[in-house]
Design a protein around this motif. Structure first.
Motif, mmCIF file in Angstrom:
data_model
loop_
_atom_site.group_PDB
_atom_site.id
_atom_site.type_symbol
_atom_site.label_atom_id
_atom_site.label_comp_id
_atom_site.label_asym_id
_atom_site.label_seq_id
_atom_site.Cartn_x
_atom_site.Cartn_y
_atom_site.Cartn_z
ATOM 1 N N PHE A 150 -7.803 -11.410 -8.661
ATOM 2 C CA PHE A 150 -8.972 -10.728 -8.102
ATOM 3 C C PHE A 150 -9.855 -10.212 -9.237
ATOM 4 N N LYS A 151 -9.233 -9.605 -10.220
ATOM 5 C CA LYS A 151 -9.979 -9.054 -11.349
ATOM 6 C C LYS A 151 -10.717 -10.151 -12.104
ATOM 7 N N GLN A 152 -10.051 -11.286 -12.314
ATOM 8 C CA GLN A 152 -10.685 -12.410 -12.998
ATOM 9 C C GLN A 152 -11.892 -12.925 -12.236
ATOM 10 N N ALA A 153 -11.858 -12.778 -10.912
ATOM 11 C CA ALA A 153 -12.975 -13.235 -10.065
ATOM 12 C C ALA A 153 -14.084 -12.197 -9.986
ATOM 13 N N GLU B 169 -21.605 -10.102 -4.989
ATOM 14 C CA GLU B 169 -22.616 -9.081 -4.701
ATOM 15 C C GLU B 169 -21.979 -7.719 -4.460
ATOM 16 N N LYS B 170 -20.745 -7.709 -3.993
ATOM 17 C CA LYS B 170 -20.027 -6.467 -3.662
ATOM 18 C C LYS B 170 -18.680 -6.480 -4.389
ATOM 19 N N PRO B 171 -18.675 -6.180 -5.679
ATOM 20 C CA PRO B 171 -17.439 -6.311 -6.452
ATOM 21 C C PRO B 171 -16.330 -5.351 -6.039
ATOM 22 N N LYS B 172 -16.675 -4.162 -5.533
ATOM 23 C CA LYS B 172 -15.641 -3.234 -5.060
ATOM 24 C C LYS B 172 -15.427 -3.493 -3.583
ATOM 25 N N LEU B 173 -14.217 -3.882 -3.250
ATOM 26 C CA LEU B 173 -13.937 -4.424 -1.924
ATOM 27 C C LEU B 173 -12.708 -3.748 -1.329
ATOM 28 N N SER B 174 -12.729 -3.556 -0.004
ATOM 29 C CA SER B 174 -11.580 -2.982 0.696
ATOM 30 C C SER B 174 -10.953 -4.044 1.582
ATOM 31 N N LEU B 175 -9.665 -4.303 1.365
ATOM 32 C CA LEU B 175 -8.929 -5.303 2.140
ATOM 33 C C LEU B 175 -7.891 -4.597 3.006
ATOM 34 N N ALA B 176 -7.941 -4.850 4.315
ATOM 35 C CA ALA B 176 -6.946 -4.315 5.246
ATOM 36 C C ALA B 176 -5.903 -5.386 5.495
ATOM 37 N N ALA B 177 -4.649 -5.091 5.159
ATOM 38 C CA ALA B 177 -3.578 -6.063 5.311
ATOM 39 C C ALA B 177 -2.759 -5.762 6.553
ATOM 40 N N ALA B 178 -2.458 -6.808 7.319
ATOM 41 C CA ALA B 178 -1.656 -6.649 8.522
ATOM 42 C C ALA B 178 -0.199 -6.342 8.196
ATOM 43 N N GLY B 179 0.191 -6.562 6.964
ATOM 44 C CA GLY B 179 1.549 -6.304 6.521
ATOM 45 C C GLY B 179 1.765 -6.930 5.169
ATOM 46 N N VAL B 180 2.988 -6.872 4.686
ATOM 47 C CA VAL B 180 3.310 -7.474 3.391
ATOM 48 C C VAL B 180 4.470 -8.461 3.536
ATOM 49 N N VAL C 108 -10.332 -4.786 -5.873
ATOM 50 C CA VAL C 108 -9.907 -4.804 -4.476
ATOM 51 C C VAL C 108 -8.960 -3.648 -4.184
ATOM 52 N N ASP C 109 -9.341 -2.832 -3.233
ATOM 53 C CA ASP C 109 -8.488 -1.744 -2.760
ATOM 54 C C ASP C 109 -7.750 -2.246 -1.521
ATOM 55 N N ILE C 110 -6.415 -2.313 -1.596
ATOM 56 C CA ILE C 110 -5.614 -2.866 -0.506
ATOM 57 C C ILE C 110 -4.978 -1.754 0.310
ATOM 58 N N GLY C 111 -5.224 -1.787 1.607
ATOM 59 C CA GLY C 111 -4.573 -0.860 2.526
ATOM 60 C C GLY C 111 -3.652 -1.640 3.431
ATOM 61 N N VAL C 112 -2.373 -1.283 3.472
ATOM 62 C CA VAL C 112 -1.394 -2.004 4.288
ATOM 63 C C VAL C 112 -1.176 -1.262 5.600
ATOM 64 N N PHE C 113 -1.364 -1.970 6.703
ATOM 65 C CA PHE C 113 -1.233 -1.382 8.034
ATOM 66 C C PHE C 113 0.055 -1.866 8.710
ATOM 67 N N SER C 114 0.400 -1.253 9.811
ATOM 68 C CA SER C 114 1.655 -1.577 10.486
ATOM 69 C C SER C 114 1.537 -2.759 11.438
#
Length: 341
Positions: free
Chosen positions: A58-61, A31-42, A65-71
């Protein structure tokens, strides 16, 4: 012929109606194909979402997904609660700590079944700190205050009879910042995961006191299986966008299945350069150190959830006293639904 045609049309219509029901099919359109993911780290416990992005799962699904990596996990959680992220790749333990505060979060796919943590003493303090009790008055680096790394430190201190206030906690991030802090003498001890831990051990800048890179080491240190990394969101989001959550789950599971049969060299090759904190050979060695922690099936178990709760309750009286429905902090149905298709 007419009756046969009508029968076929009826069957097709029934199938179409079934597919459009939320959760009825693993391939239902998000329902919401454009998604924001907050990552605790890598760090390596979070590799499945990195691989899901880099290999196109993700694209195949059907997701962008826009990934933001946090500290650290605390900051990633704040991003979601503040409305700038939809989901978090972070510590499952956050769902429990927030449940004690009345916030309903739910983990829906597990990334790592053990934390991959290495807690150690830095080069400058190696001669002064031999046990947890020796940490009193010392500076301890974690990804960020309030993060799962911080919670892990509190648990280890508690085992030695120390209180959280007996040490100074310093947020150093979980990647290049942690390496710099350890090498520069800013901290006396560090809670980290790979590849940071392997890099620092290799250079003689970190001497482990506790290693939780595999199920056996985790059970010996924390008393049971401890699923550190998962993807979670609010219960409200999961209820409103079930097909989106299902799509994320499908992509993560594809990544985990691929990682289970891939060589370390193949996994490292699939990690984008911005996530590589060491040269290729060191990265391969680091992944080999903790790859058994990566989840193979995305599932959470009741026993593991209780271990996490018990670890938190050991040093946090609010968790200890709170009446928390652990089954409400995770939902295996999305993984189970994906496995049925």
């Amino acid at each position: 012929m007419i009756s046969t045609r009508r029968l076929l049309l009826s069957i097709l219509a029934a199938c179409a109606a079934l597919v459009t029901q939320p959760g009825a099919s693993a391939a239902a359109a998000p329902e919401k194909p454009k998604l924001s993911l907050a990552a605790a780290g890598v760090g390596f416990p979070y590799l499945p979402f990195v691989i899901a992005q880099s290999r196109g799962y993700f694209k195949q699904a059907g997701l962008d997904v826009d990934i933001g990596v946090f500290s650290g996990g605390a900051k990633a959680l704040q991003a979601m609660l503040g409305g700038s992220a939809d989901i978090v790749a972070g510590a499952y333990s956050n769902t429990i700590t927030m449940a004690a505060k009345g916030q309903k979060l739910v983990s829906f796919v597990t990334l790592a079944s053990c934390p991959g943590w290495v807690f150690g003493v830095t080069r400058g303090s190696h001669d002064k700190v031999k046990t947890y009790a020796d940490l009193k008055g010392k500076r301890i680096g974690v990804s960020s205050p309030g993060s799962s790394f911080h919670m892990g430190v509190n648990y280890l201190l508690n085992r030695a009879g120390l209180k959280p206030g007996d040490v100074s906690i310093i947020g150093v991030g979980s990647s290049a910042g942690a390496i710099a802090a350890a090498r520069s003498g800013q901290i006396d001890a560090l809670m980290s995961n790979d590849p940071v831990a392997t890099v620092l051990q290799g250079s003689g800048d970190l001497y482990p006191l506790a290693v939780m890179r595999d199920p056996a080491g985790t059970r010996a240190t924390l008393g049971g299986d401890y699923p550190e990394a998962s993807v979670y969101t609010t219960r409200e989001f999961a209820a409103k966008y079930p097909n989106t959550v299902q799509a994320v789950t499908n992509a993560i599971l594809e990544a985990e299945r691929w990682m289970a049969q891939a060589t370390p060299e193949q996994v490292v090759a699939a990690v984008p350069p911005q996530y590589a904190l060491a040269d290729k050979e060191m990265f391969i060695r680091a992944y080999g150190n903790m790859q058994s922690c990566i989840s193979r099936d995305g599932l959470m178990t009741d026993a593991a959830a209780h271990t996490v709760r018990d670890v938190l309750a050991a040093f946090d009286p609010d968790i200890d006293k709170a009446s928390i429905d652990l089954k409400a902090t995770y939902d295996n149905r999305f993984v189970e639904n994906a496995n049925r298709h």
